[in-house]
Scaffold this motif. Structure first.
Motif, PDB file in Angstrom:
ATOM      1  N   HIS A 129     -24.887  -1.932   4.517  1.00  0.00           N
ATOM      2  CA  HIS A 129     -23.594  -1.326   4.855  1.00  0.00           C
ATOM      3  C   HIS A 129     -22.685  -1.340   3.641  1.00  0.00           C
ATOM      4  O   HIS A 129     -22.658  -2.329   2.910  1.00  0.00           O
ATOM      5  N   ALA A 130     -21.958  -0.256   3.408  1.00  0.00           N
ATOM      6  CA  ALA A 130     -20.971  -0.228   2.318  1.00  0.00           C
ATOM      7  C   ALA A 130     -19.629  -0.630   2.919  1.00  0.00           C
ATOM      8  O   ALA A 130     -19.133   0.035   3.837  1.00  0.00           O
ATOM      9  N   GLU A 131     -19.065  -1.728   2.441  1.00  0.00           N
ATOM     10  CA  GLU A 131     -17.793  -2.226   2.985  1.00  0.00           C
ATOM     11  C   GLU A 131     -16.643  -1.752   2.105  1.00  0.00           C
ATOM     12  O   GLU A 131     -16.552  -2.146   0.940  1.00  0.00           O
ATOM     13  N   VAL A 132     -15.776  -0.921   2.663  1.00  0.00           N
ATOM     14  CA  VAL A 132     -14.615  -0.411   1.915  1.00  0.00           C
ATOM     15  C   VAL A 132     -13.419  -1.303   2.226  1.00  0.00           C
ATOM     16  O   VAL A 132     -13.013  -1.423   3.388  1.00  0.00           O
ATOM     17  N   ALA A 133     -12.848  -1.939   1.194  1.00  0.00           N
ATOM     18  CA  ALA A 133     -11.728  -2.867   1.416  1.00  0.00           C
ATOM     19  C   ALA A 133     -10.447  -2.083   1.725  1.00  0.00           C
ATOM     20  O   ALA A 133     -10.242  -0.984   1.205  1.00  0.00           O
ATOM     21  N   GLU A 134      -9.606  -2.669   2.570  1.00  0.00           N
ATOM     22  CA  GLU A 134      -8.346  -1.978   2.907  1.00  0.00           C
ATOM     23  C   GLU A 134      -7.278  -2.207   1.854  1.00  0.00           C
ATOM     24  O   GLU A 134      -6.419  -1.359   1.631  1.00  0.00           O
ATOM     25  N   THR A 135      -7.333  -3.375   1.183  1.00  0.00           N
ATOM     26  CA  THR A 135      -6.292  -3.685   0.193  1.00  0.00           C
ATOM     27  C   THR A 135      -6.598  -2.954  -1.119  1.00  0.00           C
ATOM     28  O   THR A 135      -7.671  -3.140  -1.695  1.00  0.00           O
ATOM     29  N   PRO A 136      -5.642  -2.152  -1.597  1.00  0.00           N
ATOM     30  CA  PRO A 136      -5.910  -1.435  -2.848  1.00  0.00           C
ATOM     31  C   PRO A 136      -5.849  -2.354  -4.063  1.00  0.00           C
ATOM     32  O   PRO A 136      -5.223  -3.413  -4.011  1.00  0.00           O
ATOM     33  N   THR A 137      -6.486  -1.959  -5.136  1.00  0.00           N
ATOM     34  CA  THR A 137      -6.391  -2.689  -6.387  1.00  0.00           C
ATOM     35  C   THR A 137      -6.107  -1.666  -7.493  1.00  0.00           C
ATOM     36  O   THR A 137      -5.653  -0.555  -7.205  1.00  0.00           O
ATOM     37  N   TRP A 138      -6.330  -2.043  -8.730  1.00  0.00           N
ATOM     38  CA  TRP A 138      -6.060  -1.117  -9.845  1.00  0.00           C
ATOM     39  C   TRP A 138      -7.155  -1.264 -10.883  1.00  0.00           C
ATOM     40  O   TRP A 138      -7.863  -2.276 -10.941  1.00  0.00           O
ATOM     41  N   VAL A 139      -7.257  -0.220 -11.701  1.00  0.00           N
ATOM     42  CA  VAL A 139      -8.135  -0.243 -12.880  1.00  0.00           C
ATOM     43  C   VAL A 139      -7.312   0.337 -14.020  1.00  0.00           C
ATOM     44  O   VAL A 139      -6.613   1.344 -13.821  1.00  0.00           O
ATOM     45  N   ARG A 140      -7.347  -0.297 -15.186  1.00  0.00           N
ATOM     46  CA  ARG A 140      -6.655   0.269 -16.354  1.00  0.00           C
ATOM     47  C   ARG A 140      -7.670   0.776 -17.356  1.00  0.00           C
ATOM     48  O   ARG A 140      -8.668   0.096 -17.615  1.00  0.00           O
ATOM     49  N   HIS A 141      -7.380   1.956 -17.901  1.00  0.00           N
ATOM     50  CA  HIS A 141      -8.285   2.513 -18.902  1.00  0.00           C
ATOM     51  C   HIS A 141      -7.496   3.444 -19.805  1.00  0.00           C
ATOM     52  O   HIS A 141      -6.718   4.278 -19.305  1.00  0.00           O
ATOM     53  N   ALA A 142      -7.654   3.278 -21.113  1.00  0.00           N
ATOM     54  CA  ALA A 142      -6.956   4.104 -22.114  1.00  0.00           C
ATOM     55  C   ALA A 142      -5.456   4.173 -21.834  1.00  0.00           C
ATOM     56  O   ALA A 142      -4.858   5.256 -21.883  1.00  0.00           O
ATOM     57  N   GLY A 143      -4.869   3.023 -21.503  1.00  0.00           N
ATOM     58  CA  GLY A 143      -3.417   2.953 -21.339  1.00  0.00           C
ATOM     59  C   GLY A 143      -2.904   3.480 -20.005  1.00  0.00           C
ATOM     60  O   GLY A 143      -1.698   3.508 -19.777  1.00  0.00           O
ATOM     61  N   ILE A 144      -3.806   3.892 -19.115  1.00  0.00           N
ATOM     62  CA  ILE A 144      -3.370   4.405 -17.802  1.00  0.00           C
ATOM     63  C   ILE A 144      -3.806   3.429 -16.713  1.00  0.00           C
ATOM     64  O   ILE A 144      -4.938   2.935 -16.746  1.00  0.00           O
ATOM     65  N   GLU A 145      -2.902   3.155 -15.768  1.00  0.00           N
ATOM     66  CA  GLU A 145      -3.292   2.320 -14.625  1.00  0.00           C
ATOM     67  C   GLU A 145      -3.545   3.234 -13.419  1.00  0.00           C
ATOM     68  O   GLU A 145      -2.683   4.025 -13.041  1.00  0.00           O
ATOM     69  N   TYR A 146      -4.738   3.115 -12.861  1.00  0.00           N
ATOM     70  CA  TYR A 146      -5.151   3.953 -11.728  1.00  0.00           C
ATOM     71  C   TYR A 146      -5.234   3.100 -10.463  1.00  0.00           C
ATOM     72  O   TYR A 146      -5.726   1.963 -10.522  1.00  0.00           O
ATOM     73  N   PRO A 147      -4.809   3.634  -9.297  1.00  0.00           N
ATOM     74  CA  PRO A 147      -5.113   2.943  -8.043  1.00  0.00           C
ATOM     75  C   PRO A 147      -6.624   2.977  -7.812  1.00  0.00           C
ATOM     76  O   PRO A 147      -7.281   3.988  -8.141  1.00  0.00           O
ATOM     77  N   ALA A 148      -7.181   1.889  -7.282  1.00  0.00           N
ATOM     78  CA  ALA A 148      -8.634   1.825  -7.083  1.00  0.00           C
ATOM     79  C   ALA A 148      -8.954   1.228  -5.718  1.00  0.00           C
ATOM     80  O   ALA A 148      -8.165   0.471  -5.149  1.00  0.00           O
ATOM     81  N   THR A 149     -10.124   1.588  -5.220  1.00  0.00           N
ATOM     82  CA  THR A 149     -10.611   1.077  -3.928  1.00  0.00           C
ATOM     83  C   THR A 149     -11.826   0.197  -4.190  1.00  0.00           C
ATOM     84  O   THR A 149     -12.741   0.599  -4.914  1.00  0.00           O
ATOM     85  N   THR A 150     -11.812  -0.972  -3.576  1.00  0.00           N
ATOM     86  CA  THR A 150     -12.954  -1.881  -3.709  1.00  0.00           C
ATOM     87  C   THR A 150     -14.009  -1.537  -2.664  1.00  0.00           C
ATOM     88  O   THR A 150     -13.689  -1.406  -1.479  1.00  0.00           O
ATOM     89  N   VAL A 151     -15.245  -1.386  -3.108  1.00  0.00           N
ATOM     90  CA  VAL A 151     -16.350  -1.142  -2.169  1.00  0.00           C
ATOM     91  C   VAL A 151     -17.477  -2.110  -2.501  1.00  0.00           C
ATOM     92  O   VAL A 151     -17.891  -2.218  -3.659  1.00  0.00           O
TER      93      VAL A 151
END
Ligand SMILES: N[C@@H](CCC[C@H](N)C(=O)O)C(=O)O
Length: 272
Positions: A129-151
């Motif tokens: 089963h792929a478990e998709v987390a409800e709490t969002p996190t972030w990923v930073r790359h090349a100076g940009i912070e993106y909202p991310a989903t943990t799976v």
């Protein structure tokens, strides 16, 4: 002089060195894995697949009469699961005449998985089963912070949706994305994707323990599961990666991945 028989295979250009080690006695510690996966000094691969009888794996307490896929990343680290690796592992076992019944059951660090060889060189696998987390996190790359989903697909993934294909193409994944170490104390695979349609996704990945790869089976399942959770659907999703095209099925009873798997070489390597 210590030599090792190996095979080499890939699934949508996510490539692996494969060794048969029925009794779990071969000397494949992190140094040897790094050597085997080295593209200049060794054989070359994104990871190593070691085929061991499950009864010889102390960490396995399930069925003893199946093969255990002992997967290692190119940097020598262990991972719980590898979706492309599992299909290549099954292809290798089939070609060596080491499995016959369908579904083929394979023990992994993420549990017992099943595989079905299909026409056209394809293999369908179950990935729990792929478990998709409800709490969002972030990923930073090349100076940009993106909202991310943990799976969680047995192994950890941080999934980032981008607005368009130009943004996906422009990423320099030679540079590792930064993530929240509190959320991912063991590291994480980071996927960036664009929805070309609800069920038609384009993805690139930076794999834990490897770097950018041309495909990542568990990552493909992770983006499909994240997209389905956001858009509220189940069923089939097509995912395109630089190495090819795969199909994910998000079903009641779990997630399934279908794609090609080939063994391309056999040989003997002298260990340093
Ligand atoms: N390429 C794999 C994933 C391999 C493991 C990953 N790098 C990790 O450390 O979790 C796949 O096809 O799923």
């Amino acid at each position: 002089m210590t030599t090792l028989n190996f095979a080499k295979g890939h699934g949508t250009r996510n490539d692996f060195v494969i060794v048969l080690d029925r009794e779990g006695i071969l000397p494949v510690g992190p140094d040897v894995v790094r050597f085997l996966c080295d593209r200049r000094a060794g054989i070359g691969g994104d990871g190593l697949l070691r085929a061991v009888r499950a009864s010889h794996m102390p960490e396995w307490s399930g069925r003893p009469d199946v093969w255990f896929m002992d997967y290692r990343n190119a940097d020598g680290s262990l991972a719980e699961m590898c979706g492309n690796g599992l299909r290549v592992f099954v292809r290798f076992l089939l070609e060596e005449g080491l499995v016959d019944q369908t579904p083929i059951q394979i023990a992994t660090r993420a549990g017992l998985m099943e595989a079905w060889p299909l026409d056209g060189g394809l293999i369908r696998i179950s990935l729990g089963h792929a478990e998709v987390a409800e709490t969002p996190t972030w990923v930073r790359h090349a100076g940009i912070e993106y909202p991310a989903t943990t799976v969680d697909v047995g192994n950890p993934h941080a999934v980032v949706e981008l607005a368009d294909l130009d943004a996906l193409r422009a990423l320099d994944l030679g540079v590792a994305p930064i993530f929240d170490p509190q959320i991912y104390p063991q590291g994480v695979n980071v996927e960036f994707y664009v929805a070309r349609g609800d069920r038609d996704l384009q993805m690139r990945v930076h794999e834990r323990g490897v770097g950018e790869t041309e495909s990542c089976g568990t990552g493909i399942v992770a983006v499909a599961a994240a997209q389905a959770a956001h858009a509220g659907f189940r069923g089939g999703v097509d995912v395109h990666v630089p190495g090819g095209d795969l199909r994910v099925d998000l079903a009641e009873d779990g997630v399934f991945l279908t794609g090609p798997a080939v063994v391309v070489a056999h040989g003997t390597v002298v260990l340093p």
